[in-house]
Enzyme design. Structure first.
Site, PDB file in Angstrom:
ATOM      1  CG  HIS A   1      -2.013  -0.949   1.211  1.00  0.00           C
ATOM      2  ND1 HIS A   1      -3.255  -0.697   0.691  1.00  0.00           N
ATOM      3  CD2 HIS A   1      -2.048  -2.221   1.657  1.00  0.00           C
ATOM      4  CE1 HIS A   1      -4.020  -1.766   0.822  1.00  0.00           C
ATOM      5  NE2 HIS A   1      -3.311  -2.711   1.406  1.00  0.00           N
TER       6      HIS A   1
ATOM      7  CE  LYS B   1      -6.530  13.886   0.302  1.00  0.00           C
ATOM      8  NZ  LYS B   1      -6.580  12.691  -0.484  1.00  0.00           N
ATOM      9  NE  ARG B   2      -4.045   9.898  10.012  1.00  0.00           N
ATOM     10  CZ  ARG B   2      -3.864   9.216  11.126  1.00  0.00           C
ATOM     11  NH1 ARG B   2      -4.818   8.424  11.578  1.00  0.00           N
ATOM     12  NH2 ARG B   2      -2.758   9.309  11.835  1.00  0.00           N
TER      13      ARG B   2
ATOM     14  CE  LYS C   1      -2.653  10.813   3.212  1.00  0.00           C
ATOM     15  NZ  LYS C   1      -3.201   9.941   2.158  1.00  0.00           N
TER      16      LYS C   1
ATOM     17  CB  THR D   1     -10.213   4.920  -1.167  1.00  0.00           C
ATOM     18  OG1 THR D   1      -9.728   5.301   0.119  1.00  0.00           O
ATOM     19  CG2 THR D   1      -9.527   3.645  -1.616  1.00  0.00           C
TER      20      THR D   1
ATOM     21  CE  LYS E   1     -14.192   6.045   0.649  1.00  0.00           C
ATOM     22  NZ  LYS E   1     -13.289   6.056   1.813  1.00  0.00           N
TER      23      LYS E   1
HETATM   24  C1  NBG Z   1      -2.595   3.762   1.929  1.00  0.00           C
HETATM   25  C2  NBG Z   1      -2.186   4.650   0.754  1.00  0.00           C
HETATM   26  C3  NBG Z   1      -3.394   5.129  -0.013  1.00  0.00           C
HETATM   27  C4  NBG Z   1      -4.252   3.942  -0.408  1.00  0.00           C
HETATM   28  C5  NBG Z   1      -4.585   3.124   0.834  1.00  0.00           C
HETATM   29  C6  NBG Z   1      -5.382   1.892   0.496  1.00  0.00           C
HETATM   30  C7  NBG Z   1      -1.237   2.959   3.803  1.00  0.00           C
HETATM   31  C8  NBG Z   1       0.028   2.327   4.225  1.00  0.00           C
HETATM   32  N1  NBG Z   1      -1.394   3.194   2.504  1.00  0.00           N
HETATM   33  O1  NBG Z   1      -2.994   5.819  -1.155  1.00  0.00           O
HETATM   34  O2  NBG Z   1      -1.450   5.738   1.226  1.00  0.00           O
HETATM   35  O3  NBG Z   1      -5.426   4.360  -1.022  1.00  0.00           O
HETATM   36  O4  NBG Z   1      -3.405   2.694   1.470  1.00  0.00           O
HETATM   37  O5  NBG Z   1      -4.732   1.110  -0.439  1.00  0.00           O
HETATM   38  O6  NBG Z   1      -2.093   3.236   4.615  1.00  0.00           O
END
Ligand code: NBG
Length: 805
Positions: A347, A535-536, A541, A643, A647
């Site tokens: 990920h 988002k986080r 980001k 993701t 949405k």
């Molecule tokens: C996150 C990515 C995102 C991705 C999500 C789900 C982690 C380690 N990675 O870009 O930063 O959409 O995983 O795949 O949380």
């Protein structure tokens, strides 16, 4: 009891009285929520039992999705939707003077995850069940999920989250299925009577993993899958020198999601959590396989184990341990079975997020597992040596254990038959750059599975007005076949449809505006563009780019009375990791800018900034339907997929974004005219990183918009912030702006101008919104899960089996 409204009301009232011992008038919303939840769970039970019986008794292959995070959010609404009982419940409750929506809001979010990765796991659970696939989730039942965020004087303050405080209606404790998980101790080796070298783990400290099962209801189907969350409890140890310490340490294992791992003690706890999840889950998986009386060599034909990122990667040595020490297979046989059974999703390529564990912590905690990892490493390095004689550096780079560290991603690639990335671009970066060494050795293992989101929660449930409008226009087949949303494109020229679409958006904006007023006491202009970044909080980001743009708009409006772009409301939601100092400063900055611009009468008709605290799944469900602009502005190459971007799109927002992660695939689907792309490409970013040549100070010197905004961070422009934003200023100038914020600034500003101009043409905007919705079907997690099922797991739907059982 859900067949019709009258039956429902009767059952509800009688259960309410029976279970809380109060008359209806005396009951609280909490009581009512619990009773309704229990009724729904009972209602689910028959199909749950039936599904489990079928899974137990048939030969269908099962998939187990191991994840350290499941960010479920609220469960009730999704169950009501999937069971098709929404109208009965809503109308029945309304007769009793209860609003279903309000009742649902009594449920705390299940926040057993941090962000994208955990939410993806939750969407996958919904899709597995809805597609009738035999899929089981395995996770940890953290007592405290992700912290609750409060913003006090613009600063993030964390409070423990208490989702279990009032009891959990969805879970079922299964004490009889508890499993012991051993830690510490030593490994004894000896030759058994057949001359086989045998290993025994002695003097271990066991802790008990007790499963809590949560039913996962599929949409309009009989399938009810299981999410099993393990709770850590003291085992029945006969003797322990410090029983209080033992109890405390044991319970800590499932106390908090992701403890801070800056210190060794935190690292050990984290590693404990990972083995705890893996050991208990594999024990249960193997148990159910053994009940089928098959040869263990057939395991890969009946079981697929998927590891969501590297956190559960110990599934590889653990399965080896079972096959070697319990099933007495040879190493070669055991290895073959393990690799065929397990698959892995990567990920992220951010190096700081790739897990590595120091041997000095790993070895004593998991002595037998460490021996196996060592053996895997030795054999792998030997193979590499045969392949690349004398290439020491390459072998060192690829080793699983090197420089006293265990590299979990390497173990994951070597020990599984499939490594997938989560968006096309991300997979290509893995293959061509980050994991290129491994790609050369195992090219057939690498594949892409672009992420998805469940359209049931993120459109049907959270945006019922849009969902109804779609159904009125193209019928309801899209609900089970989301690519059919494409049919909406024919309404692009339909003035009545566009008007309806605008009305739906407007009503959603009204609701969000109410929420904003309630939480932040800020009145927002309903005709302003709702521009959202949720988002986080992370440097890559680039929430900072968004803020610098706002500062520029503000400065320019102050200087030029004639410069008045279309009014905008910039909405943020973001949690920062508690130990992430820089991210917390960005939160403070957003709130500081908000304070300034929202209170300036000369500009505040045009510009508002809102930071919504405690961003979480349930709040997200209110935000996406109201959004018009989706901010997806990460430094290209850094966001694996995203993701949230999907949405927003599905709810008709237009994206302003970089060519990063899944933005690229959104772009490909909506076409260049229906998305606002800006900034460097991933190639450009990677070239800079490889060859240097970027000097952020040049942008500061030459661009007066940047110059002014950066100076304002440190020159007292914001009252009482002395020194507070130095770290941001320094990151941009002294540390040469690692994420190329200044490099992309000009392009971002220009593209934002295009957004403002485009919005003036409401017809065009609505048409573009239609194109976005119409092309979002691809991003349903049903598509993603079907691809995993067909290409990686080789599992098939079990629906007919369940119906006929
Ligand atoms: C996150 C990515 C995102 C991705 C999500 C789900 C982690 C380690 N990675 O870009 O930063 O959409 O995983 O795949 O949380």
């Amino acid at each position: 009891m859900f067949d019709n409204k009258e039956l429902f009301k009767k059952a509800f009232l009688s259960k309410l009285e029976m279970s809380v011992g109060k008359s209806f008038e005396e009951t609280s919303p909490q009581d009512q929520y619990h009773v309704l939840g229990n009724m729904i769970r009972e209602y689910i039970s028959t199909n749950w039992i039936k599904t489990n019986q079928v899974y137990r008794s048939t030969e269908t292959k099962q998939v187990y999705y191991l994840s350290i995070e499941f960010l479920l959010g609220r469960i009730m609404g999704s169950n009501i939707l999937n069971l098709g009982i929404h109208d009965v419940v809503e109308e029945g409750l309304a007769d009793l003077g209860i609003s279903l929506e309000e009742l649902e809001s009594n449920e705390p979010d299940s926040a057993l995850g941090n962000g994208g990765l955990g939410r993806l796991a939750a969407c996958f659970m919904d899709s597995l069940a809805s597609l009738d696939l035999p899929g089981h989730g395995c996770g940890i039942r953290y007592k405290h999920g992700l912290f609750e965020q409060k913003v006090i004087n613009g600063v993030q303050v964390e409070y423990p989250e208490l989702w279990l405080q009032n009891g959990q209606v969805w879970e079922v404790r299964k004490s009889d299925l508890a499993v012991e998980v051993p830690f510490w101790g030593r490994v004894e080796s000896y030759y058994d009577e057949n001359g086989r070298l045998t290993f025994k783990h002695r003097d271990a400290e066991p802790i008990l993993a007790v499963p809590y099962d949560i039913p996962v209801v599929g949409y309009q189907t009989e399938t009810v899958n299981t999410l099993r969350l393990w709770n850590a409890e003291p085992a029945n140890v006969p003797y322990h020198d410090d029983i209080m310490r033992y109890k405390r340490e044991t319970e800590m294992v499932s106390e908090f999601l992701y403890p801070d791992d800056a210190e060794d003690s935190g690292k050990i706890l984290r590693l404990k959590q990972q083995y705890f999840l893996v050991r208990a889950s594999l024990h249960a998986i193997l148990n159910s396989f053994r009940n089928k009386q098959k040869d263990i060599r057939e395991l890969p034909n009946y079981v697929s184990i998927h590891i969501n990122d590297t956190h559960p990667v110990l599934a590889i040595p653990e399965l080896m341990r079972i096959l070697l020490d319990e099933e007495m297979l040879s190493w070669e046989e055991a290895w073959d079975i393990t690799v065929q059974t397990v698959s892995y999703t990567n990920h992220t390529t951010l190096s700081e997020a790739l897990e590595k564990w120091p041997v000095r912590l790993f070895q004593p905690l998991l002595p037998r597992i460490y021996m196996i990892v060592q053996e895997i490493n030795e054999r792998f390095c030997k193979e590499l040596w045969d392949m690349y004689p004398d290439q020491w550096q390459r072998i060192e780079d690829m080793a699983i254990i090197a420089h006293d560290q265990v590299k979990m991603a390497h173990l994951a690639i070597v020990g599984t038959h499939s490594t997938n990335g989560v968006a096309h671009l991300h997979t290509e970066i893995l293959k061509k750059r980050e994991m290129n060494n491994f790609y050369q050795v195992f090219p057939e293992r690498f594949n892409n599975k672009t992420n998805g989101i469940t359209h049931r929660r993120w459109l049907m449930k959270s945006n019922p007005a849009l969902s109804d409008l779609i159904t009125d226009s193209i019928g309801d087949k899209w609900k089970v076949e989301p690519p059919r949303l494409k049919e909406l494109e024919q309404f692009k020229q339909d003035a009545a449809f566009l008007e309806q679409l605008e009305k739906v958006k407007h009503e959603n904006k009204v609701k969000l505006a109410e929420r904003i007023f309630e939480q932040n006491q800020i009145k927002v202009n309903l005709d302003s563009i709702f521009d959202v970044q949720v988002k986080r909080l992370h440097a890559y980001k680039r929430q900072l780019l968004n803020v610098l743009h706002i500062m520029y708009l503000y400065n320019r409006m102050k200087e030029e009375p004639n410069f008045r772009p279309h009014p905008r409301t910039f909405i943020f939601g973001a949690k920062a990791s508690p130990g992430y100092y820089y991210a917390k400063k960005i939160i403070k900055l957003i709130n500081t800018v908000a304070e300034r611009v929202n209170n300036d009468k000369t500009t505040n008709d045009y510009l508002k900034v809102v930071f919504l605290e405690n961003y979480r799944v349930s709040l997200a469900e209110e935000i996406f339907p109201a959004a018009e602009v989706s901010e997806q502005i990460s430094t290209a190459s850094k966001e694996a997929s995203g993701t949230g971007n999907m949405k927003f799109m599905m709810n008709g927002a237009l994206t302003i974004g970089t060519m990063d992660g899944a933005n690229v695939e959104i772009y490909e689907r909506v076409g260049k005219d229906n998305i606002f792309i800006f900034g460097m490409t991933s190639e450009e970013v990677m070239n800079y990183q490889a060859n240097g040549g970027y000097h952020s100070s040049e942008y500061y010197m030459l661009d007066r918009r940047i110059h002014e905004a950066l100076n304002q961070l440190v020159n007292g422009f914001f009252p009482n912030t002395n020194g507070m934003f130095d770290v941001i200023y320094d990151s941009l100038l002294i540390e040469n702006d690692q994420y190329f914020v200044l490099r992309d600034f000009d392009s971002y500003v220009k593209t934002q101008e295009m957004v403002s101009n485009a919005y003036k043409d409401k017809k065009w905007w609505n048409q573009s919104s239609v194109v976005n919705i119409a092309n979002s079907g691809f991003f349903s997690s049903d598509r993603t899960i079907s691809e995993y099922a067909n290409d990686i797991w080789h599992v098939k739907p079990a629906k007919s089996l369940i119906i006929n059982s």
